[in-house]
Structures are given as structure tokens and as C-alpha cells.
Design an enzyme around this catalytic site. Structure first.
Site, mmCIF file in Angstrom:
data_model
loop_
_atom_site.group_PDB
_atom_site.id
_atom_site.type_symbol
_atom_site.label_atom_id
_atom_site.label_comp_id
_atom_site.label_asym_id
_atom_site.label_seq_id
_atom_site.Cartn_x
_atom_site.Cartn_y
_atom_site.Cartn_z
ATOM 1 N N LYS A 72 -29.043 82.796 -78.810
ATOM 2 C CA LYS A 72 -29.686 81.636 -78.177
ATOM 3 C C LYS A 72 -31.190 81.636 -78.410
ATOM 4 O O LYS A 72 -31.952 81.102 -77.616
ATOM 5 C CB LYS A 72 -29.341 81.638 -76.680
ATOM 6 N N LYS A 88 -36.164 85.591 -65.701
ATOM 7 C CA LYS A 88 -34.872 86.221 -65.982
ATOM 8 C C LYS A 88 -34.882 86.846 -67.349
ATOM 9 O O LYS A 88 -35.306 86.167 -68.294
ATOM 10 C CB LYS A 88 -33.813 85.126 -65.904
ATOM 11 N N TYR A 122 -25.930 90.694 -58.353
ATOM 12 C CA TYR A 122 -24.508 90.956 -58.106
ATOM 13 C C TYR A 122 -24.345 92.010 -57.025
ATOM 14 O O TYR A 122 -23.252 92.191 -56.497
ATOM 15 C CB TYR A 122 -23.818 91.382 -59.413
ATOM 16 N N GLU A 151 -44.429 77.782 -69.837
ATOM 17 C CA GLU A 151 -43.133 77.262 -69.383
ATOM 18 C C GLU A 151 -43.139 76.954 -67.879
ATOM 19 O O GLU A 151 -42.674 75.894 -67.456
ATOM 20 C CB GLU A 151 -42.016 78.266 -69.691
ATOM 21 N N ARG A 205 -21.549 86.893 -69.970
ATOM 22 C CA ARG A 205 -20.866 86.039 -70.952
ATOM 23 C C ARG A 205 -19.391 86.399 -71.049
ATOM 24 O O ARG A 205 -18.551 85.515 -71.220
ATOM 25 C CB ARG A 205 -21.559 86.150 -72.313
ATOM 26 N N SER A 222 -26.649 90.569 -65.211
ATOM 27 C CA SER A 222 -25.435 91.385 -65.327
ATOM 28 C C SER A 222 -25.683 92.739 -65.989
ATOM 29 O O SER A 222 -25.196 93.761 -65.512
ATOM 30 C CB SER A 222 -24.357 90.603 -66.064
ATOM 31 N N LYS A 228 -36.726 82.155 -69.219
ATOM 32 C CA LYS A 228 -35.480 82.861 -69.493
ATOM 33 C C LYS A 228 -35.553 83.419 -70.899
ATOM 34 O O LYS A 228 -35.704 82.686 -71.869
ATOM 35 C CB LYS A 228 -34.313 81.894 -69.353
HETATM 36 C C1 PBG Z 1 -26.089 80.495 -69.022
HETATM 37 C C2 PBG Z 1 -26.402 81.599 -68.109
HETATM 38 C C3 PBG Z 1 -26.414 82.940 -68.494
HETATM 39 C C4 PBG Z 1 -26.692 83.693 -67.365
HETATM 40 C C5 PBG Z 1 -26.837 82.801 -66.282
HETATM 41 N N1 PBG Z 1 -26.655 81.482 -66.769
HETATM 42 C C6 PBG Z 1 -26.117 83.578 -69.802
HETATM 43 C C7 PBG Z 1 -26.776 83.151 -71.015
HETATM 44 O O1 PBG Z 1 -27.859 82.575 -71.022
HETATM 45 O O2 PBG Z 1 -26.163 83.379 -72.050
HETATM 46 C C8 PBG Z 1 -26.771 85.187 -67.385
HETATM 47 C C9 PBG Z 1 -26.693 85.891 -66.112
HETATM 48 C C10 PBG Z 1 -26.400 87.326 -66.207
HETATM 49 O O3 PBG Z 1 -26.388 87.987 -67.272
HETATM 50 O O4 PBG Z 1 -26.153 87.886 -65.127
HETATM 51 N N2 PBG Z 1 -26.671 79.293 -68.929
#
Ligand code: PBG
Length: 333
Positions: A226, A257, A322, A242, A212, A283, A202
Site C-alpha cells: 500500500k 498508526k 487488542y 497530513e 490483514r 496487530s 498511517k
Molecule cells: C485497513 C486497515 C488496516 C488496519 C486497520 N484498518 C490494515 C491495512 O492498512 O492494511 C490495521 C490494523 C492492525 O494491524 O491492527 N484500512
């Protein structure tokens, strides 16, 4: 003017002459069974609230999630992925609401399992919907997310979600060593059949903004990022490290992701791991297509189908998107 006929025995265009032929030699296919639909759960009844920045995606109360799950199942979508919109008063410094057996997620899981037993339920494991600072874990003295304390909290959260009846837990937090610990905790609690889908790779991406905002962690997070736990978008070898660690620790499936900017990573991961490789069309990726289509710049249906097909071609076995419902409908046409 006349042209000479080429002496050309090999003509790749021969296989593109007609739709039946193109279908017959297609190397990649996109099916509803490849799509996982993320849904945002909120408190209340009969509530459907639009999300700014995520056109055609809504926050749903549990009864509405049930309707969505039913529709998804009827379209051939195999699973939904639930994310909670936690009321501000339930958020805390340590995110303890995450392992409250009566929290919104657990109530939603129980209700969907009962009403629509034929659909798979994937539950996110991470503390960000529950913390006042918006991070995925518990903060240590330095102000950074403390790995080992967080892993202990994630284990409690995973067991709580399994107890509620989810089929798959999906740790999206990027703490080190959490997969092995979660596996041990699940097994000790009698949940040896609960599947772990690790968000193994990720990236600290700028594409999570609309998500968010949707779960309400954006305001909690503020200007923080993050980057001390999510990966640097510059890295590829590290992605392999990983996934290998997570598979060794017992991940049943791994996720990359975001998806579209990281097709090379999906492809590399697919080649090294012997477990299903999933991808999250996040998203921001979804929003880009929707916004361009709304502005009349792109053909939404054609671009969305091409986008998801490309993710599959790169090696993804299934895709969180989505657009799952829309695309499942297009595929049924
Ligand atoms: C958080 C999480 C996130 C997403 C899925 N789980 C956001 C982040 O890491 O800040 C993002 C998914 C998306 O943007 O569609 N644990």
C-alpha cells in the site's frame, strides 16, 4: 570500607521512596477510559473463531459482539472499533458492499447500538475488507488506487455507516482530500454530529500482517503493498502535513498508526494539532508482546502496561489496542 557522605542537597530518588509517592508524582496515567477495543465481526450466530497470529482475539458473530460490547462498557472502556470479515462472495473489484445498508457492519452497528447504547461505536471507513484486490480503494487504469473515485465511494460508505448509527467514522484509507468530502457528505445527509476520526498518519508498516489475515484481505492483497497511499516510515515532517490538512478539512480527532515504533510522531503531532491525538497499537505490535510472553521471554502484563503507558506518555489521548479488555481488567485489580 566507609564512604564519605556526599554534600548533595538535590536527590531525585527522594520522590521514589514509596508507592504512594510514586503515584502522587506520576506524570502519566493509564485508565480504562484511554482504551478503545477493536473487534472483528463475522456472519453467523453464536460464533467465536480464533485468529491465527492474534492470540486471544477472535472473529465474533453479531450476538457475540454485543456480549463483548457489554463487557467493555462494564470495564469502563468508552468505545469499540468494528472491522468486518466480509464473505468472499461479497467482495468485488469496486468494493460496493461497503455502502450496502444491509452489510455486516451496518447490521452490527444497529444491533450494538440497540443493546448497549452506553458504548461508543467507531466504524472503519476504507474499502479493503470489500475489494477482491485487497486495496483500500478503487483501482484506476494504471493499476494504482485512484484517489478521487475512491473518495466518492468512501463518502457513500461513511454516510451508510452513520445512517446505521455509528458515533464515529474513522477513515483509514489515506486518500487525499477525503476528510473534507466526507464531512460535507455527512452534513448533507443530516449527520452533522457524527465525529470524524482521521487515520491522518498511517504508515506503510510491516506490522499489519495479523490484521490483514484476520479480516481476510491478506490473500486478496497477495504480494501487493500500500506504499502509494500509506506513508513512508522514513518520514516525520510529512506526518505534520497530513494532520494539518485533515484538521483543516474538519477532522475531529487524528490518529497515528502504528504506535510503538512511532512515538516520536505521536509526540510531534500532539504538539501541533488542537484536536485529540489517538494512536493505534496495531496487530503486529500486540502479537510481538503476546508471542514473547508465550515463549516465556517477557512478563505479558508488565510489558503490555509499560507499552501502553509509553504511548500515552508520548502524547496519545486514547489508544486502539487488542489488549483493551485485558488491560482494563489489570487496571481494575
Ligand atoms: C485497513 C486497515 C488496516 C488496519 C486497520 N484498518 C490494515 C491495512 O492498512 O492494511 C490495521 C490494523 C492492525 O494491524 O491492527 N484500512
Amino acid at each position: 570500607m566507609t564512604y564519605p557522605k556526599l554534600n548533595l542537597p538535590i536527590r531525585p530518588r527522594r520522590l521514589r521512596q514509596a508507592p504512594w509517592l510514586r503515584a502522587m508524582v506520576a506524570e502519566t496515567t493509564l485508565r480504562p477510559a484511554d482504551l478503545i477495543w477493536p473487534l472483528f465481526v463475522q456472519e453467523g450466530a453464536g460464533k467465536v473463531t480464533p485468529i491465527e497470529g492474534l492470540p486471544n482475539v477472535e472473529r465474533l458473530s453479531i450476538d457475540m459482539v454485543i456480549d463483548a460490547a457489554r463487557e467493555a462498557a462494564s470495564l469502563g472502556i468508552p468505545a469499540i472499533a468494528l472491522f468486518p470479515v466480509t464473505p468472499a462472495e461479497k467482495k468485488s473489484e469496486d468494493g460496493r458492499e461497503a455502502y450496502n445498508a444491509e452489510n455486516l457492519m451496518c447490521r452490527a452497528i444497529r444491533a450494538v447500538k440497540k443493546a448497549v447504547p452506553e458504548i461508543g461505536i467507531i466504524a472503519d471507513v476504507a474499502l479493503d475488507p470489500y475489494t477482491t484486490h485487497g486495496h483500500d480503494g478503487v483501482l484506476g487504469a494504471s493499476g494504482d488506487v485512484a484517489n478521487d473515485i475512491t473518495v466518492a465511494a468512501l463518502c457513500k460508505q461513511a454516510v451508510t455507516l452513520a445512517q446505521a448509527g455509528c458515533d464515529i467514522v474513522a477513515p483509514s484509507d489515506m486518500m487525499d482530500g477525503r476528510i473534507g468530502e466526507i464531512r460535507t457528505a455527512l452534513d448533507a445527509a443530516g449527520h452533522e454530529n457524527v465525529i470524524i476520526l482521521s487515520y491522518a498518519v498511517k504508515y506503510a508498516s510491516a506490522l499489519y500482517g495479523p490484521f490483514r489475515a484476520a479480516v481476510g484481505s491478506a490473500t486478496n492483497l497477495g504480494k501487493a503493498d500500500k506504499r502509494t497511499y500509506q506513508m513512508n516510515p522514513a518520514n516525520r515532517i510529512e506526518a505534520l502535513r497530513e494532520v494539518m490538512l485533515d484538521v483543516e478539512q474538519g477532522a475531529d480527532m487524528v490518529m497515528v498508526k502504528p504506535a510503538t515504533f512511532y512515538l516520536d510522531i505521536i509526540s510531534a503531532v500532539k504538539e501541533v494539532v488542537a484536536v485529540p491525538t489517538l494512536a493505534y497499537h496495531v496487530s503486529g505490535e500486540y502479537a510481538m508482546v503476546k508471542a514473547a510472553a508465550a515463549a516465556g521471554m517477557l512478563d505479558e502484563k508488565a510489558v503490555m502496561l509499560e507499552n501502553l503507558l509509553a504511548i500515552k506518555r508520548a502524547g496519545a489521548d486514547a489508544i486502539f489496542t487488542y489488549a483493551a479488555r485485558d488491560v482494563a481488567r489489570y487496571l481494575a485489580e
